[in-house]
Design a protein around this motif. Structure first.
Motif, PDB file in Angstrom:
ATOM      1  N   ILE A 140     -28.788 -31.545 -28.488  1.00 52.26           N
ATOM      2  CA  ILE A 140     -28.785 -32.387 -27.279  1.00 52.26           C
ATOM      3  C   ILE A 140     -30.203 -32.483 -26.711  1.00 52.26           C
ATOM      4  O   ILE A 140     -30.701 -33.577 -26.399  1.00 52.26           O
ATOM      5  CB  ILE A 140     -27.848 -31.802 -26.192  1.00 52.26           C
ATOM      6  N   LEU A 141     -30.825 -31.316 -26.617  1.00 54.42           N
ATOM      7  CA  LEU A 141     -32.141 -31.177 -25.991  1.00 54.42           C
ATOM      8  C   LEU A 141     -33.182 -32.048 -26.683  1.00 54.42           C
ATOM      9  O   LEU A 141     -34.046 -32.644 -26.033  1.00 54.42           O
ATOM     10  CB  LEU A 141     -32.535 -29.698 -26.117  1.00 54.42           C
ATOM     11  N   CYS A 142     -33.114 -32.114 -28.008  1.00 53.63           N
ATOM     12  CA  CYS A 142     -34.140 -32.812 -28.802  1.00 53.63           C
ATOM     13  C   CYS A 142     -33.664 -34.186 -29.232  1.00 53.63           C
ATOM     14  O   CYS A 142     -34.278 -34.818 -30.090  1.00 53.63           O
ATOM     15  CB  CYS A 142     -34.504 -31.983 -30.035  1.00 53.63           C
ATOM     16  N   ASN A 143     -32.545 -34.637 -28.666  1.00 54.81           N
ATOM     17  CA  ASN A 143     -31.885 -35.834 -29.178  1.00 54.81           C
ATOM     18  C   ASN A 143     -32.817 -37.040 -29.322  1.00 54.81           C
ATOM     19  O   ASN A 143     -32.756 -37.756 -30.332  1.00 54.81           O
ATOM     20  CB  ASN A 143     -30.684 -36.186 -28.299  1.00 54.81           C
ATOM     21  N   ASP A 144     -33.672 -37.248 -28.338  1.00 57.13           N
ATOM     22  CA  ASP A 144     -34.556 -38.427 -28.392  1.00 57.13           C
ATOM     23  C   ASP A 144     -35.590 -38.337 -29.507  1.00 57.13           C
ATOM     24  O   ASP A 144     -36.217 -39.342 -29.861  1.00 57.13           O
ATOM     25  CB  ASP A 144     -35.301 -38.587 -27.058  1.00 57.13           C
ATOM     26  N   TYR A 145     -35.771 -37.149 -30.057  1.00 60.87           N
ATOM     27  CA  TYR A 145     -36.815 -36.935 -31.066  1.00 60.87           C
ATOM     28  C   TYR A 145     -36.256 -36.789 -32.482  1.00 60.87           C
ATOM     29  O   TYR A 145     -36.984 -36.839 -33.455  1.00 60.87           O
ATOM     30  CB  TYR A 145     -37.632 -35.677 -30.724  1.00 60.87           C
ATOM     31  N   THR A 196     -44.369 -30.158 -21.207  1.00 62.02           N
ATOM     32  CA  THR A 196     -44.575 -28.843 -20.586  1.00 62.02           C
ATOM     33  C   THR A 196     -44.859 -27.737 -21.596  1.00 62.02           C
ATOM     34  O   THR A 196     -45.291 -26.659 -21.207  1.00 62.02           O
ATOM     35  CB  THR A 196     -43.339 -28.440 -19.760  1.00 62.02           C
ATOM     36  N   CYS A 197     -44.590 -27.983 -22.866  1.00 57.61           N
ATOM     37  CA  CYS A 197     -44.688 -26.909 -23.865  1.00 57.61           C
ATOM     38  C   CYS A 197     -45.668 -27.268 -24.971  1.00 57.61           C
ATOM     39  O   CYS A 197     -45.606 -28.358 -25.553  1.00 57.61           O
ATOM     40  CB  CYS A 197     -43.322 -26.616 -24.478  1.00 57.61           C
ATOM     41  N   LEU A 198     -46.560 -26.329 -25.292  1.00 59.49           N
ATOM     42  CA  LEU A 198     -47.572 -26.539 -26.328  1.00 59.49           C
ATOM     43  C   LEU A 198     -46.996 -26.286 -27.714  1.00 59.49           C
ATOM     44  O   LEU A 198     -47.225 -27.063 -28.640  1.00 59.49           O
ATOM     45  CB  LEU A 198     -48.750 -25.584 -26.061  1.00 59.49           C
ATOM     46  N   HIS A 371     -31.708 -23.366 -37.915  1.00 58.93           N
ATOM     47  CA  HIS A 371     -32.055 -22.692 -36.655  1.00 58.93           C
ATOM     48  C   HIS A 371     -32.406 -23.741 -35.618  1.00 58.93           C
ATOM     49  O   HIS A 371     -32.870 -24.838 -35.962  1.00 58.93           O
ATOM     50  CB  HIS A 371     -33.247 -21.753 -36.870  1.00 58.93           C
ATOM     51  N   ASP A 372     -32.232 -23.378 -34.336  1.00 58.91           N
ATOM     52  CA  ASP A 372     -32.581 -24.297 -33.249  1.00 58.91           C
ATOM     53  C   ASP A 372     -33.997 -24.839 -33.396  1.00 58.91           C
ATOM     54  O   ASP A 372     -34.257 -26.006 -33.100  1.00 58.91           O
ATOM     55  CB  ASP A 372     -32.476 -23.571 -31.892  1.00 58.91           C
ATOM     56  N   SER A 373     -34.908 -23.987 -33.880  1.00 59.98           N
ATOM     57  CA  SER A 373     -36.316 -24.420 -33.917  1.00 59.98           C
ATOM     58  C   SER A 373     -36.544 -25.590 -34.851  1.00 59.98           C
ATOM     59  O   SER A 373     -37.534 -26.309 -34.710  1.00 59.98           O
ATOM     60  CB  SER A 373     -37.212 -23.238 -34.293  1.00 59.98           C
ATOM     61  N   GLN A 374     -35.634 -25.823 -35.796  1.00 66.43           N
ATOM     62  CA  GLN A 374     -35.846 -26.970 -36.679  1.00 66.43           C
ATOM     63  C   GLN A 374     -35.598 -28.271 -35.928  1.00 66.43           C
ATOM     64  O   GLN A 374     -36.172 -29.296 -36.290  1.00 66.43           O
ATOM     65  CB  GLN A 374     -35.022 -26.857 -37.950  1.00 66.43           C
ATOM     66  N   PHE A 375     -34.758 -28.228 -34.906  1.00 65.84           N
ATOM     67  CA  PHE A 375     -34.618 -29.400 -34.033  1.00 65.84           C
ATOM     68  C   PHE A 375     -35.790 -29.454 -33.039  1.00 65.84           C
ATOM     69  O   PHE A 375     -36.374 -30.516 -32.805  1.00 65.84           O
ATOM     70  CB  PHE A 375     -33.298 -29.353 -33.277  1.00 65.84           C
ATOM     71  N   MET A 379     -39.899 -32.108 -31.629  1.00 63.87           N
ATOM     72  CA  MET A 379     -40.333 -32.404 -30.265  1.00 63.87           C
ATOM     73  C   MET A 379     -41.547 -31.572 -29.872  1.00 63.87           C
ATOM     74  O   MET A 379     -42.468 -32.067 -29.213  1.00 63.87           O
ATOM     75  CB  MET A 379     -39.126 -32.072 -29.365  1.00 63.87           C
ATOM     76  N   ILE A 380     -41.547 -30.304 -30.302  1.00 67.50           N
ATOM     77  CA  ILE A 380     -42.628 -29.369 -29.954  1.00 67.50           C
ATOM     78  C   ILE A 380     -42.995 -28.638 -31.244  1.00 67.50           C
ATOM     79  O   ILE A 380     -42.111 -28.107 -31.916  1.00 67.50           O
ATOM     80  CB  ILE A 380     -42.146 -28.328 -28.909  1.00 67.50           C
TER      81      ILE A 380
END
Lengths: 426, 426
Positions: A140-145, A196-198, A371-375, A379-380
Motif C-alpha cells: 500500500i505504502l509504495c503503491n504509487d511507485y 523524507t527518507c534518504l 521482504h517489505d524492502s523490495q517494495f 520508492m527509497i
C-alpha cells in the motif's frame, strides 16, 4: 568502526520472544494482535528511553527517530516487521526491528555523531497471516511507485476490506477495522517517503542454509530473486474405485503426479543450481478414497535472478499444458510474477565494507524470499543484511540465529548506516 | 414367468427422486434425515397398500412382509438402502428398495402363489455419509457372523457414539441420538436373522460401464471383490520455497508423486485387466505454496477376486515402503481389507435362470463396490442383481439407469425370489 552490545541484543531477543510465546520455543504474533501490540509497546518504551521521537502513520507503521546534526537532512531508516506466521520463530522480521533498535541504542549510548536523522521502524502486517496477502502494508505504502501489475494487488480500498483468515483474540472483521481499533493509526503525512527518507536498510535472518554451510555470519544481499507462481490444473473424470476399469479411467491425480515428475526432470536438465522451484500445494477433488479424482491442482513457485532462466521454466510449464496426462487435460494459471529487485549498489557496498571492516565473516547472497524492502526499494533506495540461520529453518518454531551473529548483524547495519550518513547521495 | 410393470416402476422412480432433490437431477438424502424419512413414509404407504405387514427393528431397518401359504416357512427378503451420498443419484440403493417393492406389488397384483413370506426391506445408513462408516448398520446387524477383523469395526456401542460429519437439517450429535429421535426405532427381535430369513436378494445399479459396453441389461453378480485399503505416507522436511537449495531438499510431494507413478508402472506389469486400484485421496502438509511439503499421504484402494493377485499388489506396496523417495522416508498403514465374498451359488443360478427365461440380456459380473448384502451373506445366503448404468456413473447427480432396465431388473428379482420359494433349502 562501532560495535553493538551482545548483552543488550540478547536482552531484546529474550524479551521480544515472550510476546506471542505459545510454549514451544517460537511465537504466534499476528499483525495488530494483542501479542503484536506488546511488541510495539516494548519498541516504543525502549526507543523513548534513548530519546527517540515516536511517530505513527495511517497504516500503523511506527517510526522512532534520533535527530541528526543537519536539520534539513533526510532520514536514514532501518527496520522490519514484528508480526509472525502461525507458530513461527523468534527472528523472522523482529530481528530487523531489534537490529535497528540496537543501532540507534548504540548511537545514543556511544554518542556517535551523525548528520542525518536515524530512524528505526516497525512495518505493519508483512506476513499477512491473519489478513493476507504478505507484504500488504509495504504494498500500500509504495503503491504509487510499484510496477502496475504489482500495484494492482495492493490497492488501499481493497486491502482495508480484507477479511480476517481466522478468529484470533482481538481479530476484527477486516484489516481496515483492525487498523482503526489498533490504537496505532496515525497520520498519513508520517508515512516513509522519498521526500523524507534518504535510504533504507533491513536486517533479516537468511531463512536458508547457505551461510551456515559456508560458515559465514552475514550475507551481503545483492537482490531479491524474481519469481513466478503458477497453478497447474488437471481435469479427468470421477468414477467409482471398485467398478470402473483401469483402461477407461482419466485419473487426475495420476496425471498430476506424472506431470510433477516430468517437470522435475525437464527443469533439472536446465542445469541451473541456483534455480529454486517448489510445488507446495496440492488440492484433489473429491478426495475420497473410493473415487477416482476428477480434478487435481498443484502450485508451482519458481525463483531465479535471471528472467531468461525463469522464461525457460515457463516454457516447460507451457509445454506441459499442451499435453495429455493419463488421459487428462492440463491447464495452467498464472497467479503472479515479480521481477528481480536489485538493491542499490552503493548501499550494498556499504554493507560489504562495514562487514569487512568490523571483521564479520560474510559472503554475497541473493534473497530467495520476499521482504517489505523490495517494495520500499521502488520508492527509497534500499538494501538488506542477512544473518546466518540454524539449519536454514524459518517460519517454524525451531527457527534460530545465534545472539552473537544477531549482534554482529546489528554492528554491520550500524556501520553501513553511518557510511550512508557520510557518503550516500541517493 | 411373471413380468413387473414399467408404469408402476417408473412412477416409483419419479416419486422417490423427489425426496432430497437438490435441483440438479440427483439427490442428497442422508440416512434418517427429513428427506430419508419422506422416502421411508412412501415405502410404508405403498407396502401397506398391498397389505404388507410393517415392522421396524432397533436399527430403524424397515421390513414389509406379504405372508406366504406356509405359516412355518422362513422369509425370502429383498431390499437395499434409501440413503445417498451428498449430491448423489436417484438409483444407488433406492433401486434395490424399489425393485423389492415392485416384486411384492407384482405378487399382490397378480396374486402369485408363494409358500414363504416375501419381505421388502430398507436398510439404515449404508452410505455412512453423515454418520460414517459405510455399511454401518449391516455391520452391526451381522456382527456376530462377520470375521473378527471386520466385526471389530462395527461394534454396537462404538457405532451409536459416531458423531455427525456435518450439520444437516435434523442431524443429531451422534448416530445413536439420530436413531432414538428417528421415530423408526423398533424392536431388536425384528432384526433379520438366520432364524427368520431363508435368503436375501439385493438389486443395485452396476456403477460401472461393463454392462453398457457389452449391451447387457442385467449383471448376474457372482461375488464382491476382495480389497485392501492402505495409506502411503512420505516424510521429508519443510523449508522455505525461496531460500532452500534444490539439492538439500527432501520434498514429500515430489516423493509421493514418484512413488505413485512407480506404483502404476509396477502394478500394470502384473497384466491383470480385472484388477482395479485407486489413489483417491491425497493430503499435503503444510500445503502452502511457499513451503516445501514435509508430509504427504495418499490412499490406495485395490480390488480383485483373487487373494493371490491382491498379495502381488501388496508386495509392490511393501517394496515401495523400503525405498527412499526424493530423500524422503515412506511408511505404509493398512486401513482395512476384506476378503472376496462369493454369493450363494444356488441363488446366483436362480438369477441367471430368471434372466434367461424372461429374455433379459445378461452376463456374469463381479461387484467392485461394497454392499450391505456382503455382510448379510455371512448370516443369510445372499446374492445380487446389477442393472446397467449410463456411462458407469454413480455417486453423482448424472447417475442414471433406464426405467425399462430397472423394470427388467425387478422382473428378474421377482422370478429369482419365486425360484427360491420353490427350490431353495438354505
Amino acid at each position: 568502526m562501532y560495535k553493538c552490545s551482545l548483552e543488550r541484543m540478547s536482552d531484546k531477543i529474550k524479551t521480544f520472544s515472550q510476546f506471542g510465546d505459545a510454549g514451544h520455543g517460537g511465537i504466534t504474533r499476528y499483525s495488530l494482535s494483542p501479542e503484536a501490540k506488546m511488541a510495539r509497546a516494548e519498541f516504543i518504551k525502549r526507543m523513548k528511553a534513548i530519546g527517540a521521537e515516536i511517530e505513527y502513520d495511517d497504516l500503523a507503521n511506527i517510526y522512532a527517530t534520533l535527530p541528526g546534526t543537519d536539520p534539513n537532512a533526510k532520514r536514514i531508516i532501518a527496520g522490519s516487521h514484528c508480526d509472525s506466521v502461525k507458530n513461527g520463530g523468534n527472528y523472522d522480521g523482529i530481528l530487523g526491528v531489534m537490529s535497528a533498535m540496537e543501532a540507534l541504542e548504540t548511537i545514543a549510548d556511544q554518542k556517535i555523531p551523525h548528520k542525518h536523522p536515524m530512524t528505526a521502524y516497525i512495518m505493519t502486517n508483512e506476513e499477512g497471516s491473519l489478513y493476507p496477502p504478505a507484504m500488504m502494508v509495504s504494498g500500500i505504502l509504495c503503491n504509487d511507485y510499484l510496477p502496475p501489475e504489482l500495484a494492482k494487488n495492493f490497492k488501499y480500498e481493497d486491502m482495508m476490506a480484507v477479511p480476517a483468515m481466522e478468529e484470533h483474540e482481538g481479530s476484527e472483521k477486516t484489516f481496515g477495522e483492525a487498523l482503526e481499533k489498533s490504537g496505532y493509526k496515525g497520520d498519513k503525512a508520517n508515512r516513509m517517503s522519498p521526500e523524507t527518507c534518504l535510504c533504507n536498510f533491513e536486517a533479516h535472518i537468511e531463512q536458508g542454509p547457505i551461510l551456515e554451510d559456508n560458515d559465514k555470519e552475514i550475507g551481503v544481499v545483492d537482490c531479491v530473486l524474481g519469481m513466478f507462481n503458477y497453478s497447474l490444473i488437471f481435469t479427468g473424470f470421477a468414477a467409482h474405485a471398485g467398478t470402473f476399469p483401469m483402461n477407461k479411467r482419466h485419473d487426475a491425480l495420476y496425471a498430476a503426479s506424472q506431470a510433477l515428475c516430468y517437470l522435475h526432470d525437464e527443469v533439472d536438465k536446465l542445469g541451473r543450481p541456483e534455480l529454486v522451484y517448489t510445488t507446495g500445494e496440492i488440492y484433489c477433488h473429491p478426495c475420497v478414497h473410493t473415487v477416482i479424482p476428477d480434478r487435481v491442482e498443484f502450485s508451482l513457485d519458481v525463483r531465479h535472478t535471471d528472467p531468461a532462466v525463469l522464461q525457460q521454466v515457463m516454457d516447460i510449464v507451457k509445454e506441459i499444458a499442451t499435453k495429455k496426462w493419463a488421459g487428462c487435460d492440463c491447464e495452467i494459471r498464472e497467479n503472479w510474477k515479480r521481477d528481480t529487485v536489485e538493491w542499490n549498489k552503493d548501499l550494498v557496498s556499504y554493507v560489504q565494507e562495514a562487514a569487512d571492516e568490523t571483521g564479520v565473516s560474510n559472503q554475497p547472497i541473493h534473497s530467495g524470499a520476499g521482504h517489505d524492502s523490495q517494495f520500499i526499494n521502488y520508492m527509497i533506495p534500499s538494501t538488506m543484511i542477512f544473518v546466518q540461520t540454524k539449519d536454514g529453518l524459518s517460519h517454524c518454531e525451531p527457527e534460530y540465529a545465534k545472539p552473537e551473529h544477531c549482534t554482529d548483524g546489528a554492528t554491520v547495519l550500524l556501520n553501513a548506516m553511518l557510511k550512508a550518513d557520510e557518503r550516500f547521495e541517493g
